[in-house]
Design a protein around this motif. Structure first.
Motif, short mmCIF file in Angstrom:
data_model
loop_
_atom_site.label_atom_id
_atom_site.label_comp_id
_atom_site.label_asym_id
_atom_site.label_seq_id
_atom_site.Cartn_x
_atom_site.Cartn_y
_atom_site.Cartn_z
N LEU A 83 -10.70 15.07 -8.92
CA LEU A 83 -9.64 14.65 -8.01
C LEU A 83 -10.23 13.92 -6.81
N TRP A 84 -11.29 14.46 -6.25
CA TRP A 84 -11.97 13.77 -5.15
C TRP A 84 -12.39 12.36 -5.59
N THR A 85 -12.94 12.28 -6.81
CA THR A 85 -13.39 10.98 -7.33
C THR A 85 -12.23 10.02 -7.47
N GLU A 86 -11.09 10.51 -7.98
CA GLU A 86 -9.92 9.65 -8.15
C GLU A 86 -9.40 9.16 -6.80
N LEU A 87 -9.32 10.04 -5.83
CA LEU A 87 -8.87 9.65 -4.50
C LEU A 87 -9.82 8.61 -3.89
N LYS A 88 -11.11 8.79 -4.11
CA LYS A 88 -12.10 7.83 -3.63
C LYS A 88 -11.93 6.48 -4.30
N GLU A 89 -11.75 6.48 -5.62
CA GLU A 89 -11.65 5.23 -6.37
C GLU A 89 -10.39 4.44 -6.00
N HIS A 90 -9.34 5.16 -5.61
CA HIS A 90 -8.12 4.49 -5.17
C HIS A 90 -8.22 4.01 -3.71
N GLY A 91 -9.31 4.38 -3.03
CA GLY A 91 -9.47 3.99 -1.64
C GLY A 91 -8.71 4.86 -0.67
N PHE A 92 -8.22 6.02 -1.16
CA PHE A 92 -7.37 6.87 -0.32
C PHE A 92 -8.16 7.67 0.71
N LEU A 93 -9.48 7.73 0.58
CA LEU A 93 -10.29 8.48 1.53
C LEU A 93 -10.77 7.62 2.70
N SER A 94 -10.54 6.32 2.62
CA SER A 94 -11.07 5.41 3.64
C SER A 94 -9.98 4.51 4.22
N LEU A 95 -8.77 5.04 4.31
CA LEU A 95 -7.64 4.24 4.77
C LEU A 95 -7.63 4.03 6.29
N ALA A 96 -7.91 5.10 7.03
CA ALA A 96 -7.68 5.08 8.49
C ALA A 96 -8.84 4.52 9.30
N ALA A 97 -10.02 4.49 8.72
CA ALA A 97 -11.21 4.06 9.48
C ALA A 97 -11.23 2.54 9.65
N LEU B 76 0.83 -1.20 0.00
CA LEU B 76 0.00 0.00 0.00
C LEU B 76 0.87 1.25 0.00
N LYS B 77 1.92 1.27 0.81
CA LYS B 77 2.85 2.40 0.82
C LYS B 77 3.46 2.62 -0.56
N SER B 78 3.83 1.54 -1.20
CA SER B 78 4.41 1.64 -2.55
C SER B 78 3.40 2.20 -3.54
N ASP B 79 2.14 1.77 -3.43
CA ASP B 79 1.09 2.26 -4.33
C ASP B 79 0.84 3.75 -4.12
N VAL B 80 0.79 4.18 -2.86
CA VAL B 80 0.58 5.60 -2.56
C VAL B 80 1.73 6.43 -3.08
N ASP B 81 2.96 5.97 -2.86
CA ASP B 81 4.13 6.70 -3.33
C ASP B 81 4.12 6.85 -4.85
N ALA B 82 3.75 5.78 -5.54
CA ALA B 82 3.70 5.82 -7.01
C ALA B 82 2.65 6.82 -7.47
N TRP B 83 1.51 6.87 -6.78
CA TRP B 83 0.46 7.82 -7.16
C TRP B 83 0.92 9.25 -6.90
N VAL B 84 1.53 9.49 -5.75
CA VAL B 84 1.98 10.84 -5.39
C VAL B 84 2.99 11.35 -6.41
N ARG B 85 3.92 10.51 -6.82
CA ARG B 85 4.98 10.93 -7.75
C ARG B 85 4.51 11.00 -9.19
N GLY B 86 3.43 10.30 -9.51
CA GLY B 86 2.91 10.29 -10.87
C GLY B 86 1.69 11.17 -11.02
N PRO B 87 0.48 10.58 -10.93
CA PRO B 87 -0.75 11.37 -11.06
C PRO B 87 -0.82 12.54 -10.08
N GLY B 88 -0.28 12.37 -8.88
CA GLY B 88 -0.33 13.44 -7.89
C GLY B 88 0.38 14.70 -8.36
N GLU B 89 1.53 14.53 -9.01
CA GLU B 89 2.27 15.68 -9.52
C GLU B 89 1.52 16.36 -10.66
N ALA B 90 0.86 15.55 -11.49
CA ALA B 90 0.06 16.13 -12.58
C ALA B 90 -1.10 16.94 -12.01
#
Length: 393
Positions: A47-61, A18-32
Motif C-alpha cells: 500500500l505504501w508503494t502504491e501511494l508512492k507510485e501515484h505521487g500521493f506521498l509528495s503532494l504538499a511539499a 488531481l482531485k478527480s484522480d484522488v477521488d477515483a482512487w479512494v472510491r476504487g482501489p482505496g475501498e479494496a
C-alpha cells in the motif's frame, strides 16, 4: 525555496484533475485496501508503494523538495477526499505530507538531501516522536541526551508513536542532560536500528486498524550530532513551530472528510431501507438527522478552510483558528457519525457495515495534535491576550 509550502499552487485545471484522480482512487482501489486492512489488521508495504507510485506521498511539499507544489488550501481539498477512505490511508498521507514541514526550516542542505527529499519521495519513513508516557508533549519532556564529541547518547521513553515500528528514522525530541524548559531541547533524527533502542509494538487500537504504533525505550542510544536539526535549544521550535498549526488544520479537515463519508453512507441507507412500506428517507425523524448532519459538516468545513487560508497567508490569527477548527470539527464528527450509525439502526453495529468502521475510526482525531481541552486552552489564551492588548491602548 518556500520552507513551509505556503507560496505555490497548481493551476486550477491541473488541480481539478488531481482531485478527480484522488477521488477515483479512494472510491476504487482505496475501498479494496480498506477491506484488506480490516480483515488482516495490518497495512501491507504494497500500500505504501502504491501511494508512492501515484505521487500521493509528495503532494504538499514544494517542487524544490520533490513535491507537487500544492498550496496549503489545495492540499486541504485533497485531505478532505483522502479522509473518506480507510483511516490508515488517511494517516499515511497526512503524516508523510506533513512531517517535512517540521524538518525543512531547520535543515541544512546535506540534511535535505539525506532525510527530507527521500521522505517526500516516499523512499524513507520518518516518524514524529514527541509524546512520552510520564508527562505531556512540550517543555516537560524528560528524555535526555548527553554529548560526547560528535555523538549524543539518548536515554528515555516515548509512546503512542505513529509508524514507530516500521519507520527508518524517528524525528525525536529530547533535552540536554541537566537542562530544564524549552531552551534545553534538541531535535534529532534517530536511526530506527540504532543500538540501545527497544521497540514495543502497541498497534492494537480501537480504530485506525493497520497503522502501527510503538512504545520506545532508549538506553544510551548513540545519535550523530550531524543528525540534529537546528541548534541546541531549538528542539521544541522544530516540533511545534511551523508544524503544529498546519497539522491541526489538516486533522480538522480529516474530520470533515470522514464526516462526509458517514453522511454519504447514512443517506444511501435511508434511501435503500424500507419499513412499513416507506423509505427511511421519507420519515421526518430520519430526514431531520440528515439535515442536521449536512449543516454541521458545512459549518465545520467553512471554519477549517478559513483557518487554512489564514495560515497560508501567514496571518497571526492562524494559530488560534487552527485550534478552533480542530475542536469544532472533532465535535462535529462525533455528532455526525453517531447520527449516521443511528440511521442504520441495529445493522450499523455489525462489522459487515462500513459505518461501523467509520464510527470507530472517528474517535482517533479527538487526541491527534492535542485534545479539545488543549485546543480550548489555546483559544482562551488568545482571547484574553487580545482583550488585554485592546485594553492597554
Amino acid at each position: 525555496m518556500s520552507l513551509d509550502g505556503r507560496g505555490s499552487a497548481l493551476p486550477e485545471a491541473e488541480y481539478e484533475q488531481l482531485k478527480s484522480d484522488v477521488d477515483a482512487w479512494v472510491r476504487g482501489p482505496g475501498e479494496a485496501w480498506a477491506e484488506r486492512i480490516e480483515a488482516s489488521g495490518e497495512v501491507p508495504e504494497e500500500l505504501w508503494t502504491e501511494l508512492k507510485e501515484h505521487g500521493f506521498l509528495s503532494l504538499a511539499a514544494p517542487v524544490e523538495l520533490g513535491g507537487r507544489g500544492l498550496s496549503f488550501v489545495q492540499w486541504m481539498g485533497l485531505m478532505e477526499i483522502f479522509s473518506r477512505s480507510h483511516a490508515s490511508v488517511r494517516m499515511i498521507v497526512h503524516v508523510v505530507n506533513g512531517t517535512w514541514r517540521a524538518m525543512n526550516p531547520f535543515a541544512n542542505e546535506a540534511q535535505r538531501d539525506r532525510f527530507i527529499k527521500p521522505s517526500v519521495a516516499g523512499d524513507i519513513k520518518v516518524a514524529f516522536t514527541l509524546t512520552e508516557p510520564g508527562n505531556g508533549t512540550g517543555a516537560d519532556i524528560t528524555s535526555t541526551v548527553r554529548r560526547e564529541g560528535d555523538t549524543y547518547y539518548l536515554t528515555g521513553r516515548k509512546h503512542l508513536i505513529t509508524f514507530g515500528v516500521r519507520c527508518d528514522y524517528w524525528l525525536l525530541f529530547a533535552r540536554l542532560e541537566g537542562s530544564t524548559g524549552k531552551h534545553g531541547t534538541v531535535a534529532l533524527l534517530v536511526d530506527r536500528h540504532a543500538p540501545g533502542a527497544t521497540v514495543i509494538d502497541t498497534s492494537e487500537t480501537m480504530g485506525v486498524r493497520g497503522t502501527d504504533h510503538a512504545e520506545l525505550v532508549f538506553a544510551d542510544t548513540p545519535v550523530p550530532v550531524a543528525n540534529r536539526l537546528g541548534e541546541e535549544g531549538e528542539g521544541l521550535a522544530v516540533a511545534l513551530g511551523g508544524f503544529l498549526t498546519p497539522s491541526r488544520i489538516s486533522v480538522a479537515m480529516s474530520c470533515v472528510g470522514l464526516a462526509e463519508r458517514a453522511q454519504e453512507l447514512a443517506v444511501e441507507y435511508a434511501l435503500r431501507r424500507v419499513t412499513f412500506g416507506k423509505q427511511l428517507a421519507e420519515r421526518q425523524a430520519i430526514a431531520f438527522q440528515i439535515a442536521e448532519n449536512e449543516a454541521d459538516i458545512e459549518a465545520a468545513k467553512a471554519l477549517v478552510l478559513h483557518a487554512a487560508e489564514q495560515w497560508q497567508e501567514g496571518r497571526e490569527t492562524a494559530s488560534a483558528l487552527s485550534s478552533m477548527a480542530k475542536m469544532t470539527a472533532v465535535d462535529m464528527l462525533t455528532r455526525v457519525t453517531d447520527k449516521a450509525l443511528q440511521v442504520h439502526g441495529g445493522l450499523g453495529y455489525w462489522k459487515t457495515q462500513t459505518i461501523e468502521r467509520v464510527y470507530r475510526d472517528a474517535r482517533a482525531q479527538r487526541f491527534e495534535e492535542g485534545t479539545n481541552e488543549i485546543q480550548k486552552t489555546v483559544v482562551a489564551r488568545d482571547v484574553f491576550r487580545r482583550a488585554a492588548v485592546k485594553e492597554s491602548k
